[in-house]
Design an enzyme around this catalytic site. Structure first.
Site, PDB file in Angstrom:
ATOM      1  CB  THR A 175     -10.305 -34.336 -45.497  1.00 39.72           C
ATOM      2  OG1 THR A 175     -10.186 -35.144 -44.344  1.00 39.72           O
ATOM      3  CG2 THR A 175     -11.331 -34.925 -46.435  1.00 39.72           C
ATOM      4  NE  ARG A 191     -12.511 -39.866 -35.864  1.00 43.84           N
ATOM      5  CZ  ARG A 191     -12.411 -39.009 -36.882  1.00 43.84           C
ATOM      6  NH1 ARG A 191     -11.744 -39.355 -37.962  1.00 43.84           N
ATOM      7  NH2 ARG A 191     -12.956 -37.831 -36.826  1.00 43.84           N
ATOM      8  CG  ASP A 198     -16.583 -35.926 -41.724  1.00 42.33           C
ATOM      9  OD1 ASP A 198     -15.431 -36.234 -41.355  1.00 42.33           O
ATOM     10  OD2 ASP A 198     -16.808 -34.928 -42.431  1.00 42.33           O
ATOM     11  CB  THR A 241     -12.489 -30.886 -44.986  1.00 47.05           C
ATOM     12  OG1 THR A 241     -11.328 -31.054 -44.161  1.00 47.05           O
ATOM     13  CG2 THR A 241     -12.605 -29.420 -45.383  1.00 47.05           C
ATOM     14  N   GLY A 242     -13.318 -31.383 -41.829  1.00 44.89           N
ATOM     15  CA  GLY A 242     -13.374 -30.771 -40.510  1.00 44.89           C
ATOM     16  C   GLY A 242     -13.390 -31.834 -39.439  1.00 44.89           C
TER      17      GLY A 242
END
Ligand code: ASP
Length: 356
Positions: free
Chosen positions: A222, A250, A253, A273-274
């Site tokens: 991201t 889906r 975040d 990001t994650g």
């Protein structure tokens, strides 16, 4: 010296000392713990994703390509800020550079869903007004961050998704592409690898988790940007293709205000990001801002607490970049690496990839 003159001198000395202390205390609160610190006129920080990014897996050419693109991107935003432009413009245009590059999981180069499509998410927030915009699950909008901004500025809503978001994008005259535009061989091969592993796991235990440990260990590419402009306005934005092999529409975040993106002139601007599911549950971006506001702690302290304790204890992986209202910048992550860069008002560039 005569007595009255001595008294007057002592009085003047004491008074001026008191004022000095006062000034120091005020400047401590207003700027930074460092008394030498000078509040920068503006600041910009970016990320290009976190994850298992190890030097041993990187070729010098690839590393150079990432660094060059990070630099190109941050310079765009830096120029805007230097010339008195807004943090919102800086965030949007900086992210555009990374969206247009196949190196990152955003725009061109977005990861593939289980159905072999690319579904993109993005969000942006204005710290001055607390206005925000987001788009989710689009397949034809070339630069989703532009759509997020249009949602914020040209609609009454905060988040649009799927076909409706694409119709709105078209009405706003944003650049559309055929879905094939987002294809990159690299990302397609990643999907194939994950599907193969999933199949092996299925053969082995008869069932499989949507996110298996392989994905947990993989990279999150991201992109995001946070900026403070000369007027003291903060902004943040995030754009992504989500997570490889995602299914069932889906949404991660990145388009969720408070998780992937948050900006508030009273505190800070953050882009995450994650592993999105954890960032949503931990409300990472807003939590950092809230800790600063309610506990009166620094951006650095709040980011450490949220990423290294709260998120890590939940089992989440990833990181954030952020800038506070004084121009202090922070990059905090619990993964092996995070593509990142900062540039201050003096033009000092800092680029990082691996762990600190
Ligand atoms: N946070 C993104 C998501 O979960 C993935 C990433 O950061 O690369 O959709």
């Amino acid at each position: 010296m005569k007595k009255p003159i001595v008294f007057v001198l002592i009085f003047c000395f004491c008074f001026s000392c008191k004022n000095e202390v006062k000034l120091e205390e005020t400047s401590k609160v207003e700027t930074s713990e460092d008394t030498q610190y000078q509040k920068p006129e503006f600041a910009i920080i970016i990320h290009g994703g976190a994850g298992t990014i190890l030097k041993k897996n990187m070729t010098p050419e690839r590393e150079a390509a990432y660094k060059a693109k990070l630099e190109e991107a941050i310079r765009v935003g830096h120029n805007i800020l230097k010339n008195g432009g807004s943090s919102l413009d800086a965030v949007e245009k900086t992210i555009n550079v990374m969206e247009d590059s196949p190196l990152f999981n955003a725009g061109k180069g977005a990861v593939f869903t289980n159905a072999e499509t690319n579904e993109l998410d993005a969000s942006i927030m204005d710290g001055k007004t607390l206005n925000a915009g987001a788009s989710a699950g689009t397949t034809t909008v070339k630069n989703p961050i532009n759509l997020a901004r249009a949602v914020m500025e040209k609609s009454e809503h905060v988040m649009l998704s799927g076909k409706g978001a694409e119709t709105f994008a078209e009405e706003q005259g944003l650049q559309l592409e055929k879905p094939e535009y987002f294809y990159t061989e690299n990302r397609f091969n990643s999907l194939k690898r994950i599907k193969d592993r999933e199949k092996t796991k299925l053969d082995h235990d008869g069932k499989t988790a949507f996110y298996d440990p392989y994905i947990k260990d993989s990279k999150y590419g991201t992109v995001g940007c946070a900026a403070l402009d000369k007027k003291g306005n903060l902004a943040a934005g995030t754009s992504t293709g989500g997570m490889t092999n995602k299914r069932y529409g889906r949404i991660g975040d990145a388009p969720i205000i408070g998780s992937g993106t948050y900006a508030n002139n009273a505190t800070c601007a953050i882009s995450s990001t994650g592993w999105g599911e954890y960032f949503i549950r931990a409300q990472v971006a807003h939590d950092i801002s809230a800790m600063m506001e309610y506990k009166n702690i620094s951006l650095e302290e709040a980011s450490k607490e949220v990423i290294q304790n709260k998120l890590t204890n939940l089992g989440g992986t990833g990181g954030i970049i952020g800038v506070d209202k004084h121009g202090n910048m922070v990059m905090e992550f619990n993964t092996a690496g995070m593509y990142r860069a900062t540039m201050n008002d003096k033009g000092k560039l800092n680029i990082g990839i691996y762990e600190k």
